[in-house]
Enzyme design. Structure first.
Site, PDB file in Angstrom:
ATOM      1  N   LYS A  54       0.657  -1.263   0.053  1.00 19.12           N
ATOM      2  CA  LYS A  54      -0.128  -0.077  -0.057  1.00 19.12           C
ATOM      3  C   LYS A  54       0.875   1.185   0.042  1.00 19.12           C
ATOM      4  O   LYS A  54       0.485   2.216  -0.695  1.00 19.12           O
ATOM      5  CB  LYS A  54      -0.816  -0.194   1.298  1.00 19.12           C
ATOM      6  CG  LYS A  54      -2.076  -1.028   1.007  1.00 19.12           C
ATOM      7  CD  LYS A  54      -2.892  -1.186   2.386  1.00 19.12           C
ATOM      8  CE  LYS A  54      -3.839  -2.523   2.143  1.00 19.12           C
ATOM      9  NZ  LYS A  54      -4.413  -2.731   3.371  1.00 19.12           N
ATOM     10  N   GLN A  98      -4.630  -1.444   9.478  1.00 21.65           N
ATOM     11  CA  GLN A  98      -4.631  -2.731   9.030  1.00 21.65           C
ATOM     12  C   GLN A  98      -5.273  -3.815   9.696  1.00 21.65           C
ATOM     13  O   GLN A  98      -4.796  -3.893  11.071  1.00 21.65           O
ATOM     14  CB  GLN A  98      -2.957  -3.181   8.473  1.00 21.65           C
ATOM     15  CG  GLN A  98      -2.779  -4.310   7.899  1.00 21.65           C
ATOM     16  CD  GLN A  98      -3.512  -4.452   6.327  1.00 21.65           C
ATOM     17  OE1 GLN A  98      -3.473  -3.662   5.654  1.00 21.65           O
ATOM     18  NE2 GLN A  98      -4.021  -5.659   6.302  1.00 21.65           N
ATOM     19  N   ASP A 121     -11.464   2.649   3.810  1.00 21.77           N
ATOM     20  CA  ASP A 121     -11.579   1.169   3.733  1.00 21.77           C
ATOM     21  C   ASP A 121     -13.260   1.032   3.455  1.00 21.77           C
ATOM     22  O   ASP A 121     -13.753  -0.067   3.074  1.00 21.77           O
ATOM     23  CB  ASP A 121     -11.274   0.345   4.861  1.00 21.77           C
ATOM     24  CG  ASP A 121      -9.943  -0.286   4.530  1.00 21.77           C
ATOM     25  OD1 ASP A 121      -9.767  -0.774   3.342  1.00 21.77           O
ATOM     26  OD2 ASP A 121      -9.160  -0.654   5.429  1.00 21.77           O
TER      27      ASP A 121
END
Ligand code: NAP
Length: 302
Positions: A54, A98, A121
């Site tokens: 990422k 994460q 997200d």
């Protein structure tokens, strides 16, 4: 004749080029770039590898990238304080924590602490609700389902009126992709069925799918004979079925397989995604697109 292979790796490149062009334009016109913070707790090898990718991608396309690594034993309060810091930072438009988090941290509390307008997200209940309503309410479609829809559209697969069957009903893949494809909007307008472990006759449902999306996490779950000839098969599953030595690096790497027997399925399907190289590369790409969207919302140009 074999199926058309829908390559996430190729679409990834195409979309990142588009994002990069927009980033340059916004930088010139407005003097800002999208800002993404990646928060990693602990050293879980899979998480470390996802986060590194990422960060690498964000840097390649001209984002501001802030990396926050914290030890496994960070307290929940300290993690919430870190999120709060970035909620209030005007140069950051996307906050990525994460997952999974260590057991002593309440994942739900952490997700709920992220400002919904920076929740790239798309996991915050506000964004889940926005997705459910659809249309212009949607801010951040969750990354894997967004990648699936994007691939279907870019591959020229017609969704309008199509019978879509989704295998799996998780909150991160099955439920959102089902919801997205039934919306009254372009790239959707499908008739959607969701099947799961309590479904009576899974094969019968799969067999009538024009578009079959499989996200169960069970290698080889979908049998070739369940696939309607000419159907589009999107295999989301990523299953580690062993290890091999990489020819490139000489290091041990996992052998990955999807939920569909690719070699047999490609002889029946009209189009199919491989594993790896299918849905996987699209997920991070959509995270980048959501971060850009966040900045565009802020600038009033979304
Ligand atoms: P999950 O939370 O474990 O959910 C799996 C779903 O599949 C559940 O709804 C489960 O049904 C259903 N299922 C499992 N076994 C089944 C069976 N034998 N028959 C019918 N339904 C079955 O998994 P997930 O997070 O959605 O992930 C699914 C797969 O996609 C995994 O392999 C994961 O690694 C992969 N994935 C890939 C990406 C990517 O970027 N490529 C992103 C996310 C996930 P019940 O609800 O009835 O238990």
């Amino acid at each position: 004749m074999g199926a058309k292979i829908i390559s996430g790796t190729e679409f990834r490149k195409e979309i990142l080029d588009e994002i990069s062009t927009e980033v340059n334009y916004i930088k010139e016109k407005h003097g800002v770039v999208p800002g993404l913070v990646t928060i990693l707790v602990g050293e879980n090898p899979a998480s470390v590898s996802y986060v590194s990718l990422k960060i690498k991608t964000a840097n390649e396309i001209g984002f501001k990238e802030v990396q926050e690594n914290r030890p496994e034993d960070i307290s929940e309060e300290d993690l919430l304080a870190l999120i709060d810091k970035y909620n209030r930072d005007d140069t950051i438009h996307g906050i990525l924590v994460q997952l999974p988090l260590p057991k002593h941290i309440d994942e739900k509390r952490v997700i709920y602490a992220i400002d919904p307008d920076k929740d790239v997200d798309g996991f915050h209940p506000v964004n889940v609700g926005r997705l459910m309503i659809g249309g212009s309410e949607v801010k951040f479609p969750p990354c894997t389902p967004a990648g699936i829809q994007e691939m279907i559209v870019r591959a020229g697969i017609k969704t309008e009126g199509a019978e879509v069957v989704v295998v799996g009903r998780s909150n991160i893949v099955g439920k959102p992709i089902a919801n997205m494809l039934l919306q009254k909007s372009p790239g959707a307008n499908a008739t959607v069925t969701v099947v799961h472990t309590r479904t009576r006759d899974m094969a019968a449902h799969c067999k009538r799918a024009d578009i079959l999306i499989v996200a169960a996490g069970v290698p080889g779950l979908v049998k070739p004979e369940w696939i309607k000839p000419g159907a589009c098969v999107i295999d989301v599953g990523v299953n580690r079925v062993g290890e091999k030595i990489s020819e490139k690096t000489g290091k041990k790497v996992p052998i990955l397989k999807g939920d569909v027997d690719f070699d047999a399925a490609k002889e029946i399907a009209g189009a199919i995604t491989p594993v790896p190289g299918g849905v996987g590369p699209m997920t991070i790409t959509m995270l980048m697109r959501n971060t850009l969207r966040s900045l565009k919302f802020k600038l009033g140009i979304a």
